[in-house]
Motif scaffolding. Structure first.
Motif, PDB file in Angstrom:
ATOM      1  N   ARG A 127       0.798  -1.233   0.000  1.00 62.06           N
ATOM      2  CA  ARG A 127       0.000   0.000   0.000  1.00 62.06           C
ATOM      3  C   ARG A 127       0.828   1.279   0.000  1.00 62.06           C
ATOM      4  O   ARG A 127       0.355   2.304  -0.505  1.00 62.06           O
ATOM      5  CB  ARG A 127      -0.946  -0.018   1.195  1.00 62.06           C
ATOM      6  CG  ARG A 127      -2.154  -0.911   0.954  1.00 62.06           C
ATOM      7  CD  ARG A 127      -3.204  -0.771   2.030  1.00 62.06           C
ATOM      8  NE  ARG A 127      -4.376  -1.579   1.726  1.00 62.06           N
ATOM      9  CZ  ARG A 127      -5.445  -1.670   2.495  1.00 62.06           C
ATOM     10  NH1 ARG A 127      -5.488  -1.008   3.646  1.00 62.06           N
ATOM     11  NH2 ARG A 127      -6.469  -2.421   2.136  1.00 62.06           N
ATOM     12  N   PRO A 128       2.044   1.298   0.571  1.00 63.75           N
ATOM     13  CA  PRO A 128       2.823   2.543   0.465  1.00 63.75           C
ATOM     14  C   PRO A 128       3.090   2.990  -0.966  1.00 63.75           C
ATOM     15  O   PRO A 128       3.377   4.165  -1.205  1.00 63.75           O
ATOM     16  CB  PRO A 128       4.137   2.188   1.188  1.00 63.75           C
ATOM     17  CG  PRO A 128       3.753   1.122   2.165  1.00 63.75           C
ATOM     18  CD  PRO A 128       2.690   0.328   1.465  1.00 63.75           C
ATOM     19  N   LEU A 129       2.986   2.059  -1.929  1.00 64.65           N
ATOM     20  CA  LEU A 129       3.209   2.407  -3.334  1.00 64.65           C
ATOM     21  C   LEU A 129       1.936   2.827  -4.047  1.00 64.65           C
ATOM     22  O   LEU A 129       1.982   3.172  -5.230  1.00 64.65           O
ATOM     23  CB  LEU A 129       3.826   1.205  -4.072  1.00 64.65           C
ATOM     24  CG  LEU A 129       5.189   0.717  -3.577  1.00 64.65           C
ATOM     25  CD1 LEU A 129       5.593  -0.543  -4.335  1.00 64.65           C
ATOM     26  CD2 LEU A 129       6.248   1.803  -3.752  1.00 64.65           C
ATOM     27  N   ALA A 130       0.809   2.780  -3.361  1.00 66.31           N
ATOM     28  CA  ALA A 130      -0.475   3.050  -4.017  1.00 66.31           C
ATOM     29  C   ALA A 130      -0.562   4.466  -4.566  1.00 66.31           C
ATOM     30  O   ALA A 130      -1.355   4.737  -5.472  1.00 66.31           O
ATOM     31  CB  ALA A 130      -1.620   2.789  -3.037  1.00 66.31           C
ATOM     32  N   GLY A 131       0.250   5.369  -4.047  1.00 71.17           N
ATOM     33  CA  GLY A 131       0.219   6.738  -4.545  1.00 71.17           C
ATOM     34  C   GLY A 131       0.726   6.874  -5.962  1.00 71.17           C
ATOM     35  O   GLY A 131       0.563   7.938  -6.568  1.00 71.17           O
ATOM     36  N   HIS A 132       1.316   5.831  -6.510  1.00 68.99           N
ATOM     37  CA  HIS A 132       1.832   5.883  -7.876  1.00 68.99           C
ATOM     38  C   HIS A 132       0.797   5.442  -8.910  1.00 68.99           C
ATOM     39  O   HIS A 132       1.146   5.190 -10.066  1.00 68.99           O
ATOM     40  CB  HIS A 132       3.086   5.026  -7.986  1.00 68.99           C
ATOM     41  CG  HIS A 132       4.164   5.450  -7.036  1.00 68.99           C
ATOM     42  ND1 HIS A 132       4.860   6.639  -7.160  1.00 68.99           N
ATOM     43  CD2 HIS A 132       4.656   4.856  -5.914  1.00 68.99           C
ATOM     44  CE1 HIS A 132       5.734   6.757  -6.180  1.00 68.99           C
ATOM     45  NE2 HIS A 132       5.628   5.684  -5.408  1.00 68.99           N
ATOM     46  N   GLY A 133      -0.450   5.305  -8.484  1.00 65.82           N
ATOM     47  CA  GLY A 133      -1.563   5.130  -9.401  1.00 65.82           C
ATOM     48  C   GLY A 133      -1.591   3.824 -10.149  1.00 65.82           C
ATOM     49  O   GLY A 133      -1.357   2.755  -9.592  1.00 65.82           O
ATOM     50  N   VAL A 134      -1.864   3.931 -11.454  1.00 66.38           N
ATOM     51  CA  VAL A 134      -2.065   2.750 -12.283  1.00 66.38           C
ATOM     52  C   VAL A 134      -0.799   1.894 -12.349  1.00 66.38           C
ATOM     53  O   VAL A 134      -0.881   0.661 -12.407  1.00 66.38           O
ATOM     54  CB  VAL A 134      -2.511   3.176 -13.695  1.00 66.38           C
ATOM     55  CG1 VAL A 134      -2.518   1.979 -14.634  1.00 66.38           C
ATOM     56  CG2 VAL A 134      -3.897   3.795 -13.646  1.00 66.38           C
ATOM     57  N   ALA A 135       0.366   2.534 -12.311  1.00 67.76           N
ATOM     58  CA  ALA A 135       1.610   1.766 -12.367  1.00 67.76           C
ATOM     59  C   ALA A 135       1.719   0.820 -11.172  1.00 67.76           C
ATOM     60  O   ALA A 135       2.226  -0.301 -11.298  1.00 67.76           O
ATOM     61  CB  ALA A 135       2.806   2.715 -12.395  1.00 67.76           C
ATOM     62  N   TYR A 136       1.226   1.256 -10.034  1.00 70.35           N
ATOM     63  CA  TYR A 136       1.226   0.413  -8.829  1.00 70.35           C
ATOM     64  C   TYR A 136       0.341  -0.810  -9.029  1.00 70.35           C
ATOM     65  O   TYR A 136       0.720  -1.935  -8.693  1.00 70.35           O
ATOM     66  CB  TYR A 136       0.758   1.263  -7.647  1.00 70.35           C
ATOM     67  CG  TYR A 136       0.051   0.534  -6.541  1.00 70.35           C
ATOM     68  CD1 TYR A 136       0.745  -0.259  -5.629  1.00 70.35           C
ATOM     69  CD2 TYR A 136      -1.336   0.657  -6.393  1.00 70.35           C
ATOM     70  CE1 TYR A 136       0.085  -0.912  -4.594  1.00 70.35           C
ATOM     71  CE2 TYR A 136      -2.003   0.011  -5.367  1.00 70.35           C
ATOM     72  CZ  TYR A 136      -1.285  -0.776  -4.472  1.00 70.35           C
ATOM     73  OH  TYR A 136      -1.950  -1.421  -3.462  1.00 70.35           O
ATOM     74  N   LEU A 137      -0.844  -0.608  -9.593  1.00 67.80           N
ATOM     75  CA  LEU A 137      -1.751  -1.727  -9.825  1.00 67.80           C
ATOM     76  C   LEU A 137      -1.196  -2.676 -10.885  1.00 67.80           C
ATOM     77  O   LEU A 137      -1.253  -3.904 -10.729  1.00 67.80           O
ATOM     78  CB  LEU A 137      -3.120  -1.196 -10.265  1.00 67.80           C
ATOM     79  CG  LEU A 137      -3.885  -0.338  -9.249  1.00 67.80           C
ATOM     80  CD1 LEU A 137      -5.187   0.192  -9.871  1.00 67.80           C
ATOM     81  CD2 LEU A 137      -4.197  -1.128  -7.986  1.00 67.80           C
ATOM     82  N   LEU A 138      -0.661  -2.110 -11.957  1.00 66.37           N
ATOM     83  CA  LEU A 138      -0.134  -2.948 -13.033  1.00 66.37           C
ATOM     84  C   LEU A 138       1.063  -3.757 -12.555  1.00 66.37           C
ATOM     85  O   LEU A 138       1.203  -4.942 -12.901  1.00 66.37           O
ATOM     86  CB  LEU A 138       0.251  -2.077 -14.231  1.00 66.37           C
ATOM     87  CG  LEU A 138       0.779  -2.827 -15.457  1.00 66.37           C
ATOM     88  CD1 LEU A 138      -0.253  -3.810 -15.980  1.00 66.37           C
ATOM     89  CD2 LEU A 138       1.185  -1.840 -16.551  1.00 66.37           C
ATOM     90  N   HIS A 139       1.916  -3.147 -11.756  1.00 65.23           N
ATOM     91  CA  HIS A 139       3.065  -3.887 -11.231  1.00 65.23           C
ATOM     92  C   HIS A 139       2.624  -5.070 -10.385  1.00 65.23           C
ATOM     93  O   HIS A 139       3.153  -6.175 -10.500  1.00 65.23           O
ATOM     94  CB  HIS A 139       3.960  -2.966 -10.397  1.00 65.23           C
ATOM     95  CG  HIS A 139       4.976  -3.728  -9.599  1.00 65.23           C
ATOM     96  ND1 HIS A 139       4.773  -4.072  -8.267  1.00 65.23           N
ATOM     97  CD2 HIS A 139       6.189  -4.242  -9.938  1.00 65.23           C
ATOM     98  CE1 HIS A 139       5.809  -4.748  -7.830  1.00 65.23           C
ATOM     99  NE2 HIS A 139       6.686  -4.868  -8.803  1.00 65.23           N
TER     100      HIS A 139
END
Length: 323
Positions: A127-139
């Motif tokens: 979740r700390p990476l969730a601020g990076h948007g779609v890239a976070y979900l795709l990763h």
């Protein structure tokens, strides 16, 4: 059906109807994810109109068994990947199509064999990476897919090692058939797996080379390179396993040929042992006069000749390892 709404990297809402997606994607501060499993053509058509998806990408979803790939359009990406699913020991990959827009990620699963819950758990763990948007979900999605490939090829490697050890163990006819069936199934699974795993390097490489087409924060780049490294590892591993399984098959065929030669050698030896007594008894069974005919010593002489010649041949063939 799964839906999630992130705002400024915080999960705000989930489980809402897909009809509300268009209201959320208009806000650039929102990141939306929703998942469809076995959608109908009508649902796909509505989805394409809702997000402005290219008609060719929507057609690819309807078409079965697309190769893993990345298609880049003006306002979105279309990605096809495959998850691992085993059906009674046979590999039956599950196609997952992904639409990536500026602030939305759409996953479309061929069937429920793809564990989307595990992807969600990975998102929650990072979740700390969730601020990076779609890239976070795709990763998170690609990381799960490639890691499942890595787990499968590791399991395949362990099974190949077990087969190598059991290949030289003596087994009955049932065991031999089971071994042959196992080798065939593994070779088939490896061939199917190779088709879905090798292109993953190209898929992730295309995303890394064309970063401008993906709304990706530079912070996420090392994470995608890590997934790329895992994809390379799978690529090299499956190629080495392919050679090992080919060696297994050749070794098994050589064993069968050697076994057949052993059987033929033993049959030939026993035939020779039987042939000499047959010749002796045939000679003494002639209805013409011969030494010892009608006398007891003639019978004993023939019996001694049969016994001595049979034992002599048996010992000679045994010495040569023919019996």
């Amino acid at each position: 059906m799964y839906t999630r709404l992130y705002r400024h990297g915080v999960l705000e809402k989930e489980g809402f109807p897909i009809s509300e997606v268009s209201d959320y994607v208009t806000d650039p501060d929102n990141t939306v994810w929703f998942d469809l499993c076995c959608p109908t053509p009508e649902e796909l058509g509505a989805l394409g109109e809702e997000l402005g998806l290219h008609e060719l990408a929507v057609e690819d979803v309807v078409s079965e068994r697309q190769r893993p790939k990345v298609d880049i359009y003006d306002n979105h990406l279309f990605i096809t990947v495959y998850g691992i699913h085993l059906d009674t020991g046979r590999l039956d990959p599950v196609e997952v199509d992904v639409f990536v827009t500026a602030n939305a990620l759409v996953t479309i699963r061929e069937n429920a064999g793809f564990d989307i819950d595990e992807v969600v758990r990975r998102w929650d763990a990072a979740r700390p990476l969730a601020g990076h948007g779609v890239a976070y979900l795709l990763h998170g999605l690609l990381d799960y897919v490639v890691d499942s490939h890595l787990d499968y090829v590791e399991d395949l490697d362990a099974r190949v090692d077990e087969l190598e050890e059991s290949l030289f163990e003596e087994a009955g006819q049932a065991g031999t058939r089971e071994l042959q069936r196992t080798i065939y199934t593994m070779r088939r699974n490896a061939a199917v797996f190779r088709k879905i795993a090798l292109p993953m390097r190209e898929v992730i490489g295309a995303l890394l080379r064309r970063q401008r087409n993906l709304v990706m924060d530079p912070v996420m780049l090392p994470y995608f390179y890590d997934v790329y490294d895992h994809a390379l590892r799978v690529d090299q591993w499956i190629e080495s396993l392919r050679d090992l399984m080919a060696n297994l098959r050749e070794t098994r065929m050589a064993q069968q040929g050697f076994r057949l030669n052993e059987i033929m050698k033993r049959l030939t030896g026993w035939a020779a042992v039987i042939a000499v007594p047959t010749a002796i008894t045939g000679f003494y069974g002639m209805n013409v006069p011969y030494p010892g005919v009608g006398r007891p010593w003639g019978f004993w002489l023939s019996s001694v000749l049969v016994a001595v010649s049979s034992v002599a041949l048996y010992m000679e063939f045994k010495k040569r390892d023919w019996l």
